[in-house]
Design a protein around this motif. Structure first.
Motif, PDB file in Angstrom:
ATOM      1  N   ASP A  21       0.644  -1.269   0.005  1.00  0.00           N
ATOM      2  CA  ASP A  21      -0.045   0.042   0.122  1.00  0.00           C
ATOM      3  C   ASP A  21       0.840   1.323  -0.017  1.00  0.00           C
ATOM      4  N   ILE A  22       0.273   2.383  -0.236  1.00  0.00           N
ATOM      5  CA  ILE A  22       1.125   3.575  -0.169  1.00  0.00           C
ATOM      6  C   ILE A  22       1.689   4.116   0.868  1.00  0.00           C
ATOM      7  N   ILE A  23       1.231   3.535   2.282  1.00  0.00           N
ATOM      8  CA  ILE A  23       1.916   3.893   3.286  1.00  0.00           C
ATOM      9  C   ILE A  23       3.471   3.190   3.278  1.00  0.00           C
ATOM     10  N   ASP A  24       3.215   1.833   2.944  1.00  0.00           N
ATOM     11  CA  ASP A  24       4.501   1.153   3.011  1.00  0.00           C
ATOM     12  C   ASP A  24       5.673   1.670   2.038  1.00  0.00           C
ATOM     13  N   HIS A  32      10.470  -2.679   2.343  1.00  0.00           N
ATOM     14  CA  HIS A  32       9.466  -3.679   2.564  1.00  0.00           C
ATOM     15  C   HIS A  32       9.257  -4.861   1.575  1.00  0.00           C
ATOM     16  N   GLU A  33      10.055  -4.652   0.558  1.00  0.00           N
ATOM     17  CA  GLU A  33      10.120  -5.667  -0.797  1.00  0.00           C
ATOM     18  C   GLU A  33      11.327  -6.649  -0.395  1.00  0.00           C
ATOM     19  N   ARG A  34      12.294  -6.258   0.561  1.00  0.00           N
ATOM     20  CA  ARG A  34      13.329  -6.889   1.040  1.00  0.00           C
ATOM     21  C   ARG A  34      13.353  -7.793   2.174  1.00  0.00           C
ATOM     22  N   LEU A  35      12.179  -7.472   2.958  1.00  0.00           N
ATOM     23  CA  LEU A  35      11.939  -8.120   4.119  1.00  0.00           C
ATOM     24  C   LEU A  35      10.699  -9.200   4.186  1.00  0.00           C
ATOM     25  N   PHE A  36      10.952 -10.492   4.710  1.00  0.00           N
ATOM     26  CA  PHE A  36      10.230 -11.556   4.899  1.00  0.00           C
ATOM     27  C   PHE A  36       9.857 -11.837   6.093  1.00  0.00           C
ATOM     28  N   LEU A  37       8.613 -11.305   6.697  1.00  0.00           N
ATOM     29  CA  LEU A  37       8.243 -11.562   8.037  1.00  0.00           C
ATOM     30  C   LEU A  37       7.294 -12.749   8.149  1.00  0.00           C
ATOM     31  N   TYR A  38       7.855 -13.417   9.198  1.00  0.00           N
ATOM     32  CA  TYR A  38       6.743 -14.587   9.350  1.00  0.00           C
ATOM     33  C   TYR A  38       6.425 -14.403  10.794  1.00  0.00           C
ATOM     34  N   GLU A  39       5.064 -14.204  10.870  1.00  0.00           N
ATOM     35  CA  GLU A  39       4.228 -14.064  12.202  1.00  0.00           C
ATOM     36  C   GLU A  39       3.818 -15.276  12.825  1.00  0.00           C
TER      37      GLU A  39
END
Length: 201
Positions: A21-24, A32-39
């Protein structure tokens, strides 16, 4: 902890959102495109991903009752052993979000200017024992986040105090933080966190 929504991954290994989204895009400027977050529930994730090695793990482990379970910082637990194996042995870093426990009667007066309480130091020492006991290099420190009444506890393999004085370590961390700010083009500076209160554990 606040992370870009686009970086969140599903259990199947795909992005939770198809497009950022525009905020990211504005706030994270490509990070944000280089992070991979697993919750995931911490124990379940670490114990079920035994073939993976991670450069950095963020842990925000408070439950619904705002309690940080002792099993997640017990230096002799199965979880700690698995966490130690999953964290990259040369440069792996664990960042744990803790509530600040600093109190005027509970200050660590052995380190001038630092307001880290007994609980944070106890948790830090447990992670140090569990993750660093057999490591050559490593540094455990905490940074105050006063406007949130939180503390970021950092356990970093590959960093070493090498007998240096606290001021030398702080200078080194500040220099490195400026490099990270520049490389990642972060929308905020790490320096603010280091200036508010740093405790070497």
């Amino acid at each position: 902890m606040g992370f870009p929504a686009f970086s969140v991954m599903t259990a199947t290994g795909k992005r939770a959102l198809p497009t950022p989204d525009i905020i990211d895009q504005v706030m994270w400027r490509g990070i944000h495109e280089r992070l991979f977050l697993y919750e995931s529930e911490a124990k379940e994730f670490i114990l079920n991903n035994q073939n993976n090695s991670y450069d950095i793990i963020f842990m925000d482990a408070y439950d619904g009752a705002d309690i940080f379970p002792h099993s997640l910082w017990d230096s002799n637990s199965l979880f700690m052993k698995a966490l130690s194996e999953r964290l990259h042995h040369e440069h792996g870093t664990l960042v744990v979000n803790l509530h600040s426990d600093a109190d005027i009667s509970d200050l660590d007066r052995s380190i001038e200017g630092v307001t880290t309480g007994k609980y944070v130091r106890k948790v830090g020492k447990a992670y140090k024992k569990g993750l660093m006991e057999n490591e050559r290099n490593g540094l455990v420190f905490s940074c105050e986040v006063p406007w949130l009444c939180n503390v970021s506890l950092v356990v970093s393999r590959g960093m070493s105090s090498d007998g240096r004085h606290r001021d030398q370590i702080k200078t080194s961390l500040m220099k490195t933080s400026l490099e990270v700010d520049k490389i990642l083009r972060l929308p905020f500076s790490f320096l603010d966190y280091l200036k508010t209160g740093l405790a070497i554990i």
